[in-house]
Design an enzyme around this catalytic site. Structure first.
Site, PDB file in Angstrom:
ATOM      1  N   LYS A  57       3.073   2.765 -10.791  1.00  0.00           N
ATOM      2  CA  LYS A  57       4.367   2.086 -10.690  1.00  0.00           C
ATOM      3  C   LYS A  57       4.192   0.575 -10.926  1.00  0.00           C
ATOM      4  O   LYS A  57       3.103   0.030 -10.702  1.00  0.00           O
ATOM      5  CB  LYS A  57       5.018   2.349  -9.336  1.00  0.00           C
ATOM      6  CG  LYS A  57       4.423   1.627  -8.164  1.00  0.00           C
ATOM      7  CD  LYS A  57       5.403   1.684  -6.991  1.00  0.00           C
ATOM      8  CE  LYS A  57       4.912   0.840  -5.851  1.00  0.00           C
ATOM      9  NZ  LYS A  57       5.905   0.553  -4.851  1.00  0.00           N
ATOM     10  N   LYS A 114       4.642  -5.482  -7.289  1.00  0.00           N
ATOM     11  CA  LYS A 114       4.496  -6.938  -7.198  1.00  0.00           C
ATOM     12  C   LYS A 114       3.132  -7.339  -6.668  1.00  0.00           C
ATOM     13  O   LYS A 114       2.738  -8.488  -6.788  1.00  0.00           O
ATOM     14  CB  LYS A 114       5.621  -7.579  -6.388  1.00  0.00           C
ATOM     15  CG  LYS A 114       5.855  -7.032  -4.993  1.00  0.00           C
ATOM     16  CD  LYS A 114       6.966  -7.832  -4.322  1.00  0.00           C
ATOM     17  CE  LYS A 114       7.992  -6.986  -3.611  1.00  0.00           C
ATOM     18  NZ  LYS A 114       7.493  -6.212  -2.475  1.00  0.00           N
ATOM     19  N   LYS A 129      -2.259   3.221   0.194  1.00  0.00           N
ATOM     20  CA  LYS A 129      -2.603   1.896   0.746  1.00  0.00           C
ATOM     21  C   LYS A 129      -3.902   1.939   1.528  1.00  0.00           C
ATOM     22  O   LYS A 129      -4.624   0.938   1.576  1.00  0.00           O
ATOM     23  CB  LYS A 129      -1.444   1.322   1.575  1.00  0.00           C
ATOM     24  CG  LYS A 129      -0.236   1.007   0.691  1.00  0.00           C
ATOM     25  CD  LYS A 129       0.603  -0.164   1.140  1.00  0.00           C
ATOM     26  CE  LYS A 129       1.608  -0.525   0.056  1.00  0.00           C
ATOM     27  NZ  LYS A 129       2.550  -1.562   0.391  1.00  0.00           N
TER      28      LYS A 129
HETATM   29  P1  ATP Z   1       4.108  -3.735  -2.932  1.00  0.00           P
HETATM   30  O1  ATP Z   1       3.602  -3.900  -4.327  1.00  0.00           O
HETATM   31  O2  ATP Z   1       3.877  -4.913  -2.044  1.00  0.00           O
HETATM   32  O3  ATP Z   1       3.741  -2.432  -2.297  1.00  0.00           O
HETATM   33  P2  ATP Z   1       6.603  -3.000  -4.061  1.00  0.00           P
HETATM   34  O4  ATP Z   1       6.687  -3.756  -5.319  1.00  0.00           O
HETATM   35  O5  ATP Z   1       6.295  -1.570  -4.098  1.00  0.00           O
HETATM   36  O6  ATP Z   1       5.653  -3.739  -3.051  1.00  0.00           O
HETATM   37  P3  ATP Z   1       8.574  -2.807  -1.952  1.00  0.00           P
HETATM   38  O7  ATP Z   1       8.938  -3.994  -1.146  1.00  0.00           O
HETATM   39  O8  ATP Z   1       7.660  -1.798  -1.353  1.00  0.00           O
HETATM   40  O9  ATP Z   1       7.992  -3.236  -3.366  1.00  0.00           O
HETATM   41  O10 ATP Z   1       9.911  -2.059  -2.420  1.00  0.00           O
HETATM   42  C1  ATP Z   1      11.236  -2.553  -2.350  1.00  0.00           C
HETATM   43  C2  ATP Z   1      12.173  -1.583  -3.027  1.00  0.00           C
HETATM   44  O11 ATP Z   1      11.919  -1.573  -4.446  1.00  0.00           O
HETATM   45  C3  ATP Z   1      12.009  -0.138  -2.564  1.00  0.00           C
HETATM   46  O12 ATP Z   1      13.287   0.470  -2.455  1.00  0.00           O
HETATM   47  C4  ATP Z   1      11.213   0.488  -3.650  1.00  0.00           C
HETATM   48  O13 ATP Z   1      11.413   1.889  -3.752  1.00  0.00           O
HETATM   49  C5  ATP Z   1      11.732  -0.237  -4.893  1.00  0.00           C
HETATM   50  N1  ATP Z   1      10.730  -0.250  -5.935  1.00  0.00           N
HETATM   51  C6  ATP Z   1       9.491  -0.793  -5.837  1.00  0.00           C
HETATM   52  N2  ATP Z   1       8.808  -0.652  -6.977  1.00  0.00           N
HETATM   53  C7  ATP Z   1       9.641   0.018  -7.833  1.00  0.00           C
HETATM   54  C8  ATP Z   1       9.513   0.466  -9.170  1.00  0.00           C
HETATM   55  N3  ATP Z   1       8.424   0.250  -9.859  1.00  0.00           N
HETATM   56  N4  ATP Z   1      10.542   1.125  -9.735  1.00  0.00           N
HETATM   57  C9  ATP Z   1      11.681   1.327  -9.041  1.00  0.00           C
HETATM   58  N5  ATP Z   1      11.871   0.926  -7.780  1.00  0.00           N
HETATM   59  C10 ATP Z   1      10.869   0.278  -7.161  1.00  0.00           C
END
Ligand code: ATP
Ligand code: LTN
Length: 344
Positions: free
Chosen positions: A207, A210, A125
Site C-alpha cells: 500500500k 506515509k 507492524k
Molecule cells: P502509516 O504509514 O503510518 O501506517 P498510513 O499511511 O497507513 O500510516 P493511517 O493514518 O494508518 O495512514 O490511515 C488513515 C486513513 O487512510 C485510514 O482510513 C486508512 O485506511 C487510509 N489509508 C491509508 N493508506 C491508504 C491507501 N494506500 N489507500 C487508501 N486508503 C488508505
C-alpha cells in the site's frame, strides 16, 4: 453532534454520526486523502461528524517527541486544509480527550488475546518493529474501538486496510451489548468504491504509506507539482504499452485508479483517452492531474499554518465538544461494569 433533521413524516430524526481518525505519522499521502480524508469532507453536509488526529495510536511505534508534536499540529492543519470544517464537524486531537484512554482500558478487558493476535496490521507492524513489539501495538484495536464507540458512531469512513479493525470493533461492541444491554451503536464501515487501496508507486503489491522509507513510493498531499510529476513518471509499471485496467498490470491499474479518482472519469474513459498513446504520455497526465487536484489543499495549508492561534482555538473547542459527548458514553459504561460513582 446532537443536531436533528426533519424526516419525510415530519418527525425529527437524529442525524447519523460519523467518526474517523488519522495518525500524525507524517504528511498525509494521496492514499490517505483519496481513501479516507476526501470522504470525511464529503460527509459533513449530511452527517454529524467527529474527526481526530490520533496521536495516542502513533506512539505504538517509537516516535521522536519533538517530531510527533510538530506532526500532530501539522496534521491538524492539514485536516482543515483538506476541507474538514471545524464549525460543522468536531475536529480534535485524541490525547486532549481523556475518555479515549479510559474507555480503551475497559474495552481491553472485553477483547480477547486471540482476536488481537489475528490482526494483520499487528503482524505487519511487529515484523517491521521487531525490537519494540509493545503492549500498545497489540491492543491498538481496542483504543480504535473506544474512539468509535464513544461517539456512538453509525458510520466510519476508512480505507480498505482498516476493515479488519472495524470488524473487531463491531465484535467488541456486540459482546458488550450482549452482556449489559444496548450501550453501543454498532458502526458500519464506509469504504470508497474507487481508491480504497492506493498502492505504492515503487511496489504496487504494497500500500502507499506515509511511513515508507522511499519517498518515491508515495505522493504527499503537500508535494510540489514538479515532484508529483517526477514520482508519477518513475512509477513502476510493466513491459506492455497499453493503458488499460487488467490483471497482472498492478502498476498501471494503480495509476488508472488514481487518475480516475482525481478526474472523476471511469476506467473505460481513461483507457479510451490514452488509446495508442503509451505509458510516457499517460504518466505525465496522471502527474499533472494529481498536482492540479492537490493545489487548493497546498494553498490552504500554507494559509492555515501561518495562523497557529486560530488552529489552537479550533482544536481546543474541538476537544471540549468531544469530551462532552464522549463522557456520556463513558459514564454509562462505568455504571454498567459496576464502578462506583464519586461525588467530585
Ligand atoms: P502509516 O504509514 O503510518 O501506517 P498510513 O499511511 O497507513 O500510516 P493511517 O493514518 O494508518 O495512514 O490511515 C488513515 C486513513 O487512510 C485510514 O482510513 C486508512 O485506511 C487510509 N489509508 C491509508 N493508506 C491508504 C491507501 N494506500 N489507500 C487508501 N486508503 C488508505
Ligand atoms: N487505525 C487507523 C486510525 C484510527 C481510526 C480510528 C480510524 C484510529 N482510530 C477510528 C477510524 C476510526 C489507522 O491506522 N488508519
Amino acid at each position: 453532534m446532537c443536531a436533528t433533521e426533519q424526516n419525510t413524516t415530519g418527525q425529527t430524526a437524529r442525524k447519523k454520526r460519523i467518526f474517523s481518525g488519522i495518525q500524525p505519522t507524517g504528511v498525509f499521502t494521496l492514499g490517505n486523502y483519496l481513501g479516507a480524508v476526501k470522504n470525511w469532507v464529503a460527509m459533513q453536509e449530511e452527517y454529524d461528524c467527529a474527526y481526530s488526529i490520533v496521536n495516542m495510536h502513533a506512539i505504538t511505534v517509537r516516535q521522536d517527541p519533538a517530531k510527533l508534536k510538530k506532526q500532530t499540529l501539522d496534521s491538524y492543519a492539514l485536516m482543515l486544509a483538506c476541507g474538514v470544517d471545524p464549525q460543522k464537524s468536531i475536529a480534535f486531537i485524541q490525547s486532549h480527550v481523556r475518555t479515549h484512554a479510559e474507555l480503551a482500558w475497559v474495552l481491553d478487558c472485553y477483547t480477547q488475546f486471540g482476536e488481537l493476535s489475528r490482526m494483520t496490521q499487528f503482524k505487519d507492524k511487529s515484523a517491521k518493529n521487531a525490537d519494540n513489539i509493545n503492549a500498545g501495538l497489540f491492543t491498538y484495536p481496542s483504543l480504535m474501538a473506544a474512539d468509535i464507540l464513544l461517539y456512538q458512531a453509525d458510520l466510519v469512513p476508512i480505507g480498505e486496510y482498516q476493515k479488519q479493525h472495524l470488524e473487531l470493533t463491531r465484535d467488541i461492541a456486540n459482546r458488550f451489548n450482549g452482556l449489559y444491554g444496548n450501550v453501543f451503536t454498532i458502526p458500519d464501515p464506509l469504504i470508497p468504491k474507487a481508491a480504497a487501496r492506493v498502492k505504492s508507486l515503487q511496489d504496487p503489491a504494497k500500500k502507499m504509506s506515509k511511513s515508507d522509507e522511499n519517498p518515491n513510493a508515495y505522493i504527499s498531499i503537500l508535494d510540489e507539482p514538479g515532484s508529483i510529476i517526477k514520482k508519477c513518471k518513475r512509477a513502476v509499471t510493466d513491459s506492455d504499452t497499453v493503458v488499460c485496467y487488467a490483471e497482472g498490470k498492478d502498476g498501471v491499474n494503480n495509476l488508472i485508479t488514481i487518475y480516475a479518482a482525481v478526474t472523476g472519469k471511469s476506467f473505460e474513459e481513461v483507457a479510451r483517452e490514452f488509446d495508442g498513446k503509451g505509458y510516457g504520455v499517460f504518466k505525465q497526465a496522471v502527474g499533472e492531474a494529481v498536482a492540479e487536484h492537490l493545489r487548493p489543499i497546498r494553498e490552504e495549508y500554507a494559509r492555515l499554518s501561518a495562523d497557529p492561534a486560530y488552529l489552537e482555538t479550533c482544536y481546543t473547542e474541538g476537544a471540549r465538544r468531544a469530551l462532552s459527548i464522549s463522557n456520556r458514553t463513558l459514564e454509562k459504561v462505568y455504571k454498567k461494569v459496576g464502578f462506583v460513582k464519586p461525588c467530585l
